[in-house]
Design an enzyme around this catalytic site. Structure first.
Site, PDB file in Angstrom:
ATOM      1  N   CYS A   2       0.883  -1.341   0.050  1.00  0.00           N
ATOM      2  CA  CYS A   2      -0.017   0.075   0.056  1.00  0.00           C
ATOM      3  C   CYS A   2       0.928   1.110  -0.246  1.00  0.00           C
ATOM      4  CB  CYS A   2      -1.014   0.089   1.061  1.00  0.00           C
ATOM      5  SG  CYS A   2      -1.978  -1.168   1.444  1.00  0.00           S
ATOM      6  N   TRP A  74      -2.772  -2.596  -1.694  1.00  0.00           N
ATOM      7  CA  TRP A  74      -2.505  -3.974  -1.672  1.00  0.00           C
ATOM      8  C   TRP A  74      -3.456  -4.850  -0.775  1.00  0.00           C
ATOM      9  CZ3 TRP A  74      -0.873  -8.240   1.086  1.00  0.00           C
ATOM     10  CH2 TRP A  74      -0.278  -9.355   0.328  1.00  0.00           C
TER      11      TRP A  74
END
Ligand code: F6R
Length: 613
Positions: A2, A74
């Protein structure tokens, strides 16, 4: 995993956030989104897929606001879809949050919230944390700052969060524990990001908040406090990265560019550590500090993950061979959950490209608690792992954007070899002539790597015959065994072809059952002390119909006669052959991925920096 970005200042936030998200996309690309705060309203835009989907989604929208936060995801909690995409809004709609990490006790917190009438739009732990902050704020009539402090004291897990609220329309809140955050200081503006790349071109004055700190940013000032509300003074640093280092520079893909950068990045790894003209080790402060740490160590335990673990395995072979110190190599994710024995003076050596891998970080914390000394080999300057180490060495590979590691793997090998050589020199565990020979060969490697890169076209044409393979075996012995593992990992990541790496002699104990006329078997058969043994292994596979692809030393006539396809490597010291062989396997995987029409820079399901366990 992320990527998060934030901006507060007087400029339009959206273009800054979008550019930042593109730079951070390598950290996750399941969805992306932004929130803009303008005149006490929060405008939310988020979309499943890559950042370009978000860009199309917002076309024609009013994107005003000079405070904003953005996220590229993610997925951990909840499938990749629009609803689970960040940012999330609180139940009352007054706050917005983005998050990188995992809230481990989210189920308990969610139950409290459900019992108090909260409803949720997503399946994420992030929405739970955000609503828990809202819950505490309303229940105890707290300021947002106090509610944030109290919530974070109760949260278990890792996170970096950015938070906006319509009640505090001129403030951007951030907090971190475990997940990375860098804050760029501009003139009446601040830039926040998971790594420094989104800051390039805006400011080079930065600070890296520590774990368990909250940062409160207003346009003209900022404040850092710990979770007990005590003031903290951050250390401001100069960012030395250049913008051109993160551009594709005319290459089709970052992975390609990064593979081709290896002669230069490897030279940068050697620079200042070995005389680039004579190959003599330089007794810099850097190297002296490594040597004084290592020379009396009874044992070294290497902890790392993925490709970095493969580098560690090769480190074990080199350190034991040259410096005669016993080495163990552990997966960080296993080490952290078992009960390892650590002796006084043991050195735990972490290898990590990103310097942020969650499992490696926790393994180091555990080792530190048990009295080990921590040394780390890291690429990303200022990241968490070197900051918690007693000493560290940077690989100096430059930013690596392609998700699969290439030049940073080579840099890790470079530092490990220099480390083994410098301890060996100090301990006299090998002769000074041998050190000299290795040193001279090390400085020849950038040139030899260039020679190997020239084989790209040949590799490209060979790969054409193998794109329909469903499985590939990579076999090597000795120093080439870790490279066989690395070759198999690269192929899996980039081409989605199932691949296994094995010590060549081990295949008789099971994997040989896989061999038939459809199975390509890549042999790392360059000249070394196992050369004759590996020829026998090739014969065994050939006798069973396997298609042999070989890496052989230039001038060799035996291996090519047995193989269907051969890649020739310049002759070098057997200890250093891995530096060259891995380049062929990188190019091989890249070409497989390209010829199968795949996204080699952002393969499915992967993220560059694995900040969750
Ligand atoms: C593979 C790859 C990963 C990383 C692993 C550890 O190409 O890049 O296997 O090596 O996720 O990451 P770092 O080195 O950042 O700790």
């Amino acid at each position: 995993m992320c990527g998060i970005v934030g901006y507060i200042g007087f400029k339009e936030a959206f273009p800054i956030l979008l550019k930042g998200l593109k730079r951070l996309e390598y950290r996750g690309y399941d969805s992306s989104g932004v929130v803009l705060l303008e005149e006490e309203t929060l405008q939310l835009f988020k979309k499943k897929g890559k950042v370009k989907e978000l860009e199309q989604f917002v076309e024609g929208e009013q994107l005003a606001g000079n405070i904003g936060i953005g996220h590229t995801r993610w997925a951990t909690h909840g499938v990749p879809n629009d609803l689970n995409a960040h940012p999330h809004l609180s139940f009352d709609g007054n706050m917005a949050m983005i998050h990188n990490g995992i809230i481990e006790n989210y189920a308990n917190l969610k139950q409290i919230l459900v019992d108090n009438g909260f409803e949720f739009k997503s399946e994420t732990d992030t929405e739970v944390l955000l609503n828990y902050i809202q819950f505490l704020k309303n229940k105890d009539l707290l300021s947002l700052e106090m509610a944030l402090q109290q919530a974070l004291q109760q949260v278990k897990g890792t996170y970096c969060i950015l938070l906006l609220s319509v009640d505090e329309p001129n403030v951007l809140f951030a907090a971190r524990k475990g997940s990375p955050l860098v804050i760029g200081i501009g003139k009446n503006e601040f830039f926040l990001a998971s790594d420094a790349t989104p800051l390039l071109g805006y400011t080079n004055e930065v600070f890296y908040p520590n774990n368990e700190e909250i940062i409160i940013l207003r346009r003209h000032d900022y404040q850092v406090i710990n979770f007990n509300g005590e003031q903290v003074t951050p250390v401001i640093q100069e960012l030395l990265m250049e913008e051109k280092a993160i551009e594709k520079g005319g290459f089709d893909h970052y992975m390609l560019k990064e593979m081709y950068e290896q002669p230069e990045s490897f030279t940068n790894c050697l620079r200042g550590r070995i005389q680039l003209d004579t190959g003599t080790l330089i007794k810099t402060e850097d190297i002296r500090s490594w040597v004084s740490l290592f020379q009396k160590a009874p044992r070294i335990i290497i902890v790392s993950c993925g490709s970095s673990w493969h580098a560690g395995l090769l480190g074990e072979y080199w350190i034991e061979e040259l410096a005669r110190i016993p080495v163990e190599v552990e997966y960080a994710s296993e080490f952290r959950y078992r009960n390892p024995i650590i002796y006084p003076g043991d050195i735990v050596l972490a290898i990590s490209q990103s310097g942020e891998t969650a499992d490696t970080l926790v393994a180091l914390e555990k080792a530190k608690d048990q009295g080990a000394l921590i040394f780390s080999i890291v690429n990303v300057v200022g990241s968490s792992i070197p900051r918690m180490s007693d000493a560290y060495a940077y690989t100096h590979s430059g930013p690596e954007i392609g998700v699969a590691s290439t030049k940073t793997f080579l840099g890790q090998l470079g530092v490990l070899m220099l480390l083994a050589m410098s301890i060996a020199e100090e301990k006299n565990s090998i002769s000074s002539e041998r050190i000299m020979t290795l040193g001279k060969e090390m400085i020849r490697l950038p040139h030899l790597i260039e020679e190997v890169l020239k084989q790209h076209d040949h590799i490209k044409s060979v790969v054409k015959s193998y794109t329909s393979a469903t499985d590939v075996l990579f076999l090597g012995r000795g120093y080439n065994f870790p490279i066989a593992l690395e070759g198999a990992l690269k192929l899996k990541e980039i081409s989605y072809i199932h691949a296994e790496g094995y010590p060549a002699a081990e295949m008789k104990h099971g994997p040989i059952a896989l061999v038939d006329e459809h199975l390509p078997v890549v042999f790392l058969a360059t000249k070394d002390n196992c050369y004759e043994k590996i020829i026998s292994n090739i014969q065994e596979i050939k006798a069973r119909g396997g298609k042999i692809i070989a890496l052989a030393t230039e001038g060799d006539q035996i291996v090519p006669a047995l193989a269907k396809d051969t890649f020739f490597l310049p002759e070098t010291d057997e200890l250093l052959a891995p530096f060259l062989n891995v380049i062929v396997l990188q190019l091989f995987s890249y070409e497989m991925g390209i010829q199968k029409g795949l996204d080699v820079d952002q393969p499915r399901n992967l993220a560059k920096s694995v900040t969750v366990e």
